[in-house]
Design an enzyme around this catalytic site. Structure first.
Site, PDB file in Angstrom:
ATOM      1  N   ASP A 107       1.467  -0.445  -2.080  1.00 11.12           N
ATOM      2  CA  ASP A 107       2.048   0.799  -1.594  1.00 11.12           C
ATOM      3  C   ASP A 107       2.532   1.647  -2.767  1.00 11.12           C
ATOM      4  O   ASP A 107       3.102   1.115  -3.718  1.00 11.12           O
ATOM      5  CB  ASP A 107       3.233   0.465  -0.677  1.00 11.12           C
ATOM      6  CG  ASP A 107       3.814   1.708  -0.024  1.00 11.12           C
ATOM      7  OD1 ASP A 107       3.076   2.340   0.754  1.00 11.12           O
ATOM      8  OD2 ASP A 107       4.964   2.050  -0.307  1.00 11.12           O
TER       9      ASP A 107
ATOM     10  N   GLU B 260      -3.476   2.533   0.504  1.00 14.94           N
ATOM     11  CA  GLU B 260      -3.423   3.681   1.381  1.00 14.94           C
ATOM     12  C   GLU B 260      -4.474   4.695   0.943  1.00 14.94           C
ATOM     13  O   GLU B 260      -4.700   4.873  -0.249  1.00 14.94           O
ATOM     14  CB  GLU B 260      -2.035   4.291   1.268  1.00 14.94           C
ATOM     15  CG  GLU B 260      -1.719   5.276   2.333  1.00 14.94           C
ATOM     16  CD  GLU B 260      -0.277   5.720   2.217  1.00 14.94           C
ATOM     17  OE1 GLU B 260       0.122   6.575   2.996  1.00 14.94           O
ATOM     18  OE2 GLU B 260       0.446   5.210   1.344  1.00 14.94           O
TER      19      GLU B 260
ATOM     20  N   ASP C 268      10.353  -0.139   0.587  1.00 14.58           N
ATOM     21  CA  ASP C 268       8.994  -0.112   0.032  1.00 14.58           C
ATOM     22  C   ASP C 268       8.212  -1.409   0.318  1.00 14.58           C
ATOM     23  O   ASP C 268       7.023  -1.367   0.611  1.00 14.58           O
ATOM     24  CB  ASP C 268       9.029   0.128  -1.481  1.00 14.58           C
ATOM     25  CG  ASP C 268       9.458   1.555  -1.824  1.00 14.58           C
ATOM     26  OD1 ASP C 268       9.374   2.419  -0.932  1.00 14.58           O
ATOM     27  OD2 ASP C 268       9.877   1.785  -2.975  1.00 14.58           O
TER      28      ASP C 268
END
Ligand code: ZN
Length: 366
Positions: free
Chosen positions: A186, A270, A351
Site C-alpha cells: 500500500d 493498487e 496503513d
C-alpha cells in the site's frame, strides 16, 4: 527467454556528442510535430491518425527544404519517436496515462532509440549509425556472454551524464522456485509503502537531507542574476542534487521490488492511475506519481522474469475504514487518526490495515 536492459555510462567524443545532440533535437521535433498533427486532426475533424500516416508525413517533412536537416541523422530514432507517440496515445485511450505532452528541450529527458538496423555490434563494441567509432562505454557490470542487443537507447540526463541502455535476451534470468506467500503493498501516508505483513518501508536514506540541500540550492538559484555565470553554476548544482535524489530513489525501489518479488509468489498493488492520484491528495503527498509508476514497472517486469504474479486492484472501496479482521466499516476516519479500534476488538494501524485489505481484494480477484 527474458528481455532485460543493461544500462551503462559512456563518454562520447566531441563529434559523437554533437551528432547525438542533433539526433535528440530531431527526435524531439518529429515527436512534437506528429503530436501537433494528431491533435489538430482530432480537434478539427474528430479523426485519429495512424502510425502509418504519421510515418508518411515524416517522409514528406524530410523532402521539404525547411526540414531537410532531418536527413542528417539516422532515420531509425525518428521512426521510433513516432512509435513512442503511438504508444503514448494507446496508453491515453486505455486511461492508463494523461494526454501526450510536447517534449521540452529543458524539461524532457533527451534520448534516442536505435533498433538493429541502426547500430553495429561487433566484439562487444557498439557503433551507432552515422558514427565511425564505437562508443566509449564504461562496462560497470558484465553483459551476459554471447548476447546481442536488439535495441539501444542513448540518453543524456539533466546533469549532463550520458547513458546507453542495451536491451538483450538474457539467458541468466530464470524463474525462481515457487513459494506460497503473498503480500499487499500500500502507498502509505507516513512511509513510502506499507506491507500487509506490518512492515513499513521508509524513503531512501539521506533523502531528507538531500531535499533540504535541494531547497537551499533552489533558493540560491533564485537569488542569482538572470543570464549570469553564477546563475548557470547555481542551476547546475540544483540539477546535480535532483539527479542524486533520483538515483538513490531508483536504487531503493530496485532493492524493494527485487525483495518483494523474490519473497512472494503473489504481489498485490493498487492500480493508481493518474486520475486516482489527482483525486487523492493523501497519496499524492506520500508517494509521487513518478516513484509509484517506477515501482510498479519494476514489479511488473521482475514478476515476469521470476515466474511471479503481480495483481493490481482498482480500489474504490474505503480500505482504511474497513476492518481487515471482521469486515465492518467504521463511520469516519480523519486523516490524523493513525490507529483505531473496531467494535470487534481489533486495533488497527491505518496503513497496515489498508495493505491487508488490498491483499484480500487482490487474492479474491484472481
Ligand atoms: Zn473488526
Amino acid at each position: 527467454m527474458m528481455k532485460r536492459a543493461y544500462k551503462y555510462r559512456f563518454y562520447p567524443t566531441p563529434e559523437q556528442a554533437e551528432q547525438l545532440h542533433r539526433t535528440f533535437g530531431c527526435v524531439r521535433l518529429v515527436y512534437n510535430k506528429a503530436l501537433e498533427m494528431r491533435t489538430r486532426a482530432y480537434a478539427t475533424q474528430r479523426r485519429s491518425i495512424s502510425y502509418a500516416e504519421s510515418s508518411a508525413a515524416l517522409t514528406e517533412w524530410k523532402r521539404g527544404a525547411e526540414l531537410a536537416f532531418l536527413n542528417e541523422v539516422s532515420s531509425v530514432p525518428l521512426q521510433q519517436a513516432l512509435r513512442h507517440l503511438h504508444a503514448a496515445y494507446a496508453a491515453f485511450f486505455a486511461k492508463r496515462a494523461g494526454y501526450p505532452r510536447f517534449k521540452s528541450k529543458k524539461k524532457s529527458r533527451a534520448s534516442a532509440e536505435y533498433t538493429r538496423s541502426a547500430f553495429r555490434w561487433r566484439d562487444g563494441k557498439l557503433t551507432l549509425a552515422k558514427m565511425d567509432a564505437p562508443l566509449d562505454i564504461v562496462w560497470s557490470r558484465p553483459l551476459p556472454d554471447g548476447v546481442v542487443p536488439s535495441t539501444v537507447t542513448v540518453s543524456r540526463d539533466a546533469a549532463g551524464r550520458w547513458y546507453v541502455s542495451l536491451l538483450v535476451e538474457d539467458p541468466t534470468v530464470q524463474p525462481l522456485p515457487p513459494v506460497d506467500t503473498a503480500v499487499g503493498v500500500d502507498a502509505g501516508l507516513t512511509s513510502l509503502v506499507t506491507l500487509s505483513t506490518g512492515e513499513k518501508v521508509t524513503n531512501p536514506r539521506h533523502e531528507q537531507a538531500d531535499r533540504r540541500k535541494l531547497a537551499k540550492a533552489q533558493r540560491d538559484l533564485a537569488r542569482k542574476e538572470k543570464g549570469s555565470a553564477n546563475r548557470a553554476k547555481a542551476r547546475l548544482k540544483v540539477t546535480r542534487i535532483h539527479a542524486r535524489i533520483a538515483d538513490r530513489r531508483r536504487d531503493h525501489l530496485h532493492k524493494l521490488s527485487t525483495r518483494l518479488v523474490r519473497e512472494n509468489q503473489t504481489v498485490v498493488i493498487e492500480d493508481l492511475t493518474v486520475r486516482n492520484l489527482l483525486r487523492n491528495h493523501r497519496l499524492a503527498r506520500a508517494i509521487s506519481n513518478a516513484a509509484w509508476s517506477q515501482l510498479r514497472a519494476m514489479l511488473e517486469y521482475k514478476a515476469a522474469w521470476y515466474g511471479r504474479t503481480l495483481v493490481t486492484v482498482d480500489r474504490w472501496f474505503p480500505s482504511s475504514k474497513l476492518c481487515s479482521d471482521c469486515g465492518q466499516l467504521t463511520e469516519s476516519l480523519p486523516l490524523n487518526i493513525r490507529t483505531w479500534q473496531c467494535p470487534c476488538g481489533a486495533t488497527h494501524d491505518r496503513d497496515i490495515n489498508a495493505a491487508r485489505n488490498l491483499l484480500a481484494a487482490g487474492l479474491a480477484d484472481r
